[in-house]
Design an enzyme around this catalytic site. Sequence first.
Site, PDB file in Angstrom:
ATOM      1  N   ASP A 374     -31.792 -39.895 -40.025  1.00 28.98           N
ATOM      2  CA  ASP A 374     -31.728 -41.324 -40.316  1.00 28.98           C
ATOM      3  C   ASP A 374     -30.415 -41.900 -39.779  1.00 28.98           C
ATOM      4  OD1 ASP A 374     -32.735 -43.696 -41.919  1.00 28.98           O
ATOM      5  OD2 ASP A 374     -30.812 -43.370 -42.903  1.00 28.98           O
ATOM      6  N   GLU A 411     -32.954 -41.123 -35.114  1.00 26.71           N
ATOM      7  CA  GLU A 411     -33.095 -42.571 -35.172  1.00 26.71           C
ATOM      8  C   GLU A 411     -31.827 -43.098 -34.506  1.00 26.71           C
ATOM      9  OE1 GLU A 411     -34.444 -45.857 -38.451  1.00 26.71           O
ATOM     10  OE2 GLU A 411     -32.772 -44.558 -39.001  1.00 26.71           O
TER      11      GLU A 411
END
Length: 731
Positions: A374, A411
């Site tokens: 993330d 990401e």
Amino acid sequence: MALPLARPDCHPHPCHDDQTEPGTGPFQVSVSEGRPLPLGVHDCCDGFNFALFSRHATRVEILLFEDADSAEPYAVIDLDPARHRTGDVWHALVDGVHFGHAYGYRVDGRFAPEEGLRFDAGKLLLDPYARAVGGTRYWDFGRLARPSDAGARDAAAAEPAPKCLLVRRRFDWQGVTRPKTSWADTVIYEAHVRGFTAHPSANATAPGTFAGVVEKIPYLRSLGVTALELMPVHEFNQNEIARADPVSGQRLRNYWGYSTIGFFAPKESYATRPGAQVDEFKTMVRELHRAGIEVILDVVFNHTAEGNELGPTFAFRGLDNPIYYLLEQDPRYYRNYSGCGNTLNCNRPVVRDFVIDCLRYWATEMRVDGFRFDLASILGRGLDGNLLANPPLLEEIAEDPVLRDAKLIAEAWDSAGAYQVGSFPGQRWSEWNPRFRDDVRRFWRGDTGMTGALAQRLCGSADVYQRDHKSPVNSVNFVTCHDGFTLADLVSYARKHNEANGEDNRDGTSQNHSANHGVEGPTDDASIRAVRLRQMKNMLATLLLSRGVPMLLGGDEFARSQRGNNNAYCQDNEVSWHDWQLVQRNAELLRFVRHVIALRLRVPVLRDESFYRGDQLRWFGAGGTEPDWDGPARALGCVVGGPTDDPNLCLLFSADTVQAEFVLPIPPAGSVWCVAIDTAADSPHDAAEFGNELEVPAGDSRQVAPRSLVALLSRSAVQASSTQLTETPDD
């Protein structure tokens, strides 16, 4: 009171010495020096070795509890720096402690926020290396930290608090090995452990748990996916949100879990009983592997649940705040590249080692197959917060010998403006590709000037990845993910509807590239429902026919809706949960997805790990014209040619609102075109059984219905004729 667990006789351990410190209470413990590495708590043959990093602490105590619900410790071990400190590590070997017991730390030092120091001896702190956390129903207590200018000590010692658990490593893997699916053959399914089976319609024996996921393995196998990507399963405070739903009045919860507290600890509430989370997570992994399905974990190393300077203290802030976090020039405040109040100091060596240790643990002890990071750009920021040219943490993850077989997905952006899609450091990293999401959505919505962009996405996004010598499998393609509209909502809502989040609909992106096709939200209008179904098929087929690694959002295959909420992070309810009644209600869409996944896995040219060569593709527009790459045309066709032994594909796309007519190219010698996919056709002809495709009628053109996709597969003329003789109306 639990009975002490017997220890087998064993030889003296090198970390044990003859000087011991007897404990008090129902369990008699003895304490010796121990050793500084490895960090965390590890079972030696003559005790448990405790090792904790804190550079600036002046005093460290180990508190031992009979279990996570115990109000008082049965032993408090005050670590003498002369005997129990080596460099920055505090350590002790403790005998008389047993599996199932709980522990925590009290760490003292200066409370000087103006210097970045926030020690608080009143807090029971979690071990960053804890393998399990118990008593998590106590997250609500002691949530807020004292104001940064307060001088009084926080008298929180009497408050109940979560505690670390001592858990056994032993587990029977039953000889099951990892699937080791290649990137080229990977099809990812993104899901939430709780949301997958929490809905009553799941009929799960253990709803909302790791065990519940096991019950759905036959469904995942029937779908054809090869990897299950789980949203955060690490321990987090589900009760950290104080707001309520403005309509129902129910308190909102942190559902997604992007607010990690225990990076080594599977979430307690995802187990069927307290303390079972480690074994039940391992059982889930084992059974998924037995079914040939890999496990990818969504990991959040960019920030922690401790928030900004007014946030709670759970571990890192109270252990060594200026080491673990990036602080502003005024160290009372935190740099906030995550948008969540703080940013982990990822490229400080101590924190870097922590991340590597954590990944190794999940890859070896828990046997997961990969990680999705993330806001991964934060992992490339240096001590000053700037992006590094050669980030040591990212390089170390990619080159670590233990992690060499792990799938790594970034990401490749953060909340402070970093955007590294296509340029994320290193060749091993695959990336979520938002260009694919946006361009495919815009093409099928009918935006003009999108045919060139669609062609790039179909070909693996060479315009994004090839310049850095990457390949199509560096692109994880998706049309929807947990963050945003579901596929059903993408074709049903022109704008977001997040009012239930209690933020006046300000949260969530407004750039959705969605369309409602005539009515905002649900409708009984048959014509609108037909267009929406066709559009869902169009986008799913585009995803699965493109080079790169496809990722399917869980529930999209049967049209799961979140009622227009494109940021359901706090909706731990039927808004987010999988409604399994939709499996029957939307069986046509589910069947379509299964067959297109099967087609992808049977046509090698779609899964090649290299970019297409010029002689493998031929593009054309409708009516026999040249492609209109940037103009108003909304139709595009191409022939994809594989090796001579493989079938060729002819793909026809039309996002127009009127019928398009394509001049068909000549199929390979000795073969004919057969219809594999036609999103405008009724089931079962929308996605044919592989090997039973119907031959295209004689002629040199093919009409494509408005807003539809057709995929033609080359078959030998003999095979195709045989198919026509045996074809029956039923699929």
